[in-house]
Write an enzyme that holds these catalytic residues in place. Structure first.
Site, PDB file in Angstrom:
ATOM      1  N   CYS A 121     -76.228 -29.612  17.615  1.00 40.14           N
ATOM      2  CA  CYS A 121     -77.258 -30.634  17.841  1.00 40.14           C
ATOM      3  C   CYS A 121     -76.818 -31.961  17.229  1.00 40.14           C
ATOM      4  CB  CYS A 121     -78.586 -30.170  17.245  1.00 40.14           C
ATOM      5  SG  CYS A 121     -79.962 -31.271  17.572  1.00 40.14           S
ATOM      6  N   CYS A 122     -76.329 -31.922  15.976  1.00 40.83           N
ATOM      7  CA  CYS A 122     -75.855 -33.152  15.320  1.00 40.83           C
ATOM      8  C   CYS A 122     -74.693 -33.766  16.094  1.00 40.83           C
ATOM      9  CB  CYS A 122     -75.421 -32.861  13.887  1.00 40.83           C
ATOM     10  SG  CYS A 122     -76.771 -32.675  12.708  1.00 40.83           S
ATOM     11  N   CYS A 204     -83.472 -37.213  10.960  1.00 43.75           N
ATOM     12  CA  CYS A 204     -84.357 -36.731  12.022  1.00 43.75           C
ATOM     13  C   CYS A 204     -85.579 -36.031  11.410  1.00 43.75           C
ATOM     14  CB  CYS A 204     -83.609 -35.739  12.905  1.00 43.75           C
ATOM     15  SG  CYS A 204     -82.292 -36.505  13.865  1.00 43.75           S
ATOM     16  N   CYS A 207     -85.624 -32.280  10.441  1.00 41.83           N
ATOM     17  CA  CYS A 207     -84.577 -31.889   9.486  1.00 41.83           C
ATOM     18  C   CYS A 207     -84.664 -32.658   8.175  1.00 41.83           C
ATOM     19  CB  CYS A 207     -83.197 -32.102  10.109  1.00 41.83           C
ATOM     20  SG  CYS A 207     -82.971 -31.174  11.632  1.00 41.83           S
ATOM     21  N   CYS A 232     -72.597 -33.212   8.971  1.00 40.14           N
ATOM     22  CA  CYS A 232     -72.801 -33.378  10.407  1.00 40.14           C
ATOM     23  C   CYS A 232     -71.721 -34.210  11.055  1.00 40.14           C
ATOM     24  CB  CYS A 232     -74.178 -33.954  10.708  1.00 40.14           C
ATOM     25  SG  CYS A 232     -74.300 -35.704  10.366  1.00 40.14           S
TER      26      CYS A 232
HETATM   27 FE1  SF4 Z   1     -80.477 -32.345  15.532  1.00 44.38          FE
HETATM   28 FE2  SF4 Z   1     -81.565 -32.132  13.090  1.00 44.38          FE
HETATM   29 FE3  SF4 Z   1     -79.017 -33.008  13.400  1.00 44.38          FE
HETATM   30 FE4  SF4 Z   1     -81.127 -34.534  14.122  1.00 44.38          FE
HETATM   31  S1  SF4 Z   1     -80.538 -33.874  12.027  1.00 44.38           S
HETATM   32  S2  SF4 Z   1     -79.253 -34.251  15.268  1.00 44.38           S
HETATM   33  S3  SF4 Z   1     -82.556 -32.950  14.956  1.00 44.38           S
HETATM   34  S4  SF4 Z   1     -79.849 -30.956  13.883  1.00 44.38           S
END
Ligand code: SF4
Length: 247
Positions: A121-122, A204, A207, A232
């Site tokens: 996701c990141c 986000c 998170c 990330c």
């Molecule tokens: Fe996805 Fe959470 Fe990373 Fe944002 S912080 S990109 S919602 S995993």
């Protein structure tokens, strides 16, 4: 001496002759002209830097990564920033097809289920858009401060980012939080109101949580994971090969 080390030495020489952050930004952005870029997540540090950039004659390109999962307060801070400063903030978004495929395969909140899903996701929402934002640039200005974590204590204001093949400049590296807050208050700089509710490092919404007094600066990010996996891919510190994130 490598090319990157030569560039770092040249920038450190500029910093040695400038009396304050605004002057340093002015001279460094002049030296890099169209090659400099500043990333903002509308953190307190980024807002201070953006304030100084609004005062110089040749500001760099400015961008933010809109992951699509930011807090409403972050979007409000973004709007108030545009109202106060006559600057353009470019917005980079996840690749639509990649995001659609990921959400359809894994669901909207799969980052809670595994580190692998969270990193995927990141990557889609942050890392890949960051690569687009940095493409063709040679100097990346960030809001990193040494106080943020022990891993940042040995950093220098100018360093080479091997992952993104770019020189990074951290103008507030040696500022403490009190100095950042004082600058915000003295200059009436808009800031994210969530900072007043215990949110220190704000990313986000799904998170990020508030932290308690005494907790680590990054404790509110991906709190369900072990510290070891909290990365990330946005900022890679060359010396310790550790990855962390402020954007
Ligand atoms: Fe996805 Fe959470 Fe990373 Fe944002 S912080 S990109 S919602 S995993």
């Amino acid at each position: 001496m490598s090319v990157s080390q030569k560039l770092i030495d040249e920038l450190m020489a500029i910093l040695a002759t400038t009396p304050d952050v605004k002057s340093s930004l002015q001279q460094i952005c002049e030296a890099y002209r169209g090659g400099a870029v500043f990333s903002t997540s509308f953190s307190e540090e980024d807002q201070v830097i953006l304030h100084f950039l609004s005062k110089i004659t040749m500001p760099p390109a400015i961008f933010t990564l809109d992951t699509g999962r930011l807090f409403p307060e972050t979007y409000s801070t973004w709007s108030r920033t545009l109202e106060k400063y006559p600057l353009t903030i470019q917005s980079y978004h996840p690749d639509h097809a990649a995001l659609q495929e990921f959400i359809e395969a894994k669901g909207p909140n799969s980052f809670y289920e595994s580190v692998e899903n969270r990193k995927a996701c990141c990557h889609i929402r942050k890392v890949e858009p960051l690569k687009r934002a940095l493409k063709g640039k040679s100097l990346w200005i960030t809001g990193i401060r040494a106080e943020h974590s022990p891993d940042r204590q040995d950093m220098t204001p100018v360093e080479w980012d091997p992952a993104n093949q770019i020189i990074k400049y951290h103008p507030l590296l040696y500022w403490d939080h009190a100095r950042v807050k004082a600058c915000i208050n003295e200059n009436d700089i808009p800031y994210n109101p969530m900072h007043d509710k215990g949110f220190v490092s704000i990313g986000c919404a799904p998170c990020t949580r508030a932290i308690q007094p005494g907790e680590d600066f990054r404790a509110g990010r991906w709190w369900w994971e072990s510290n070891k996996s909290k990365e990330c891919g946005l900022h890679v510190h060359q010396t310790i090969e550790k990855t962390d994130q402020t954007v």
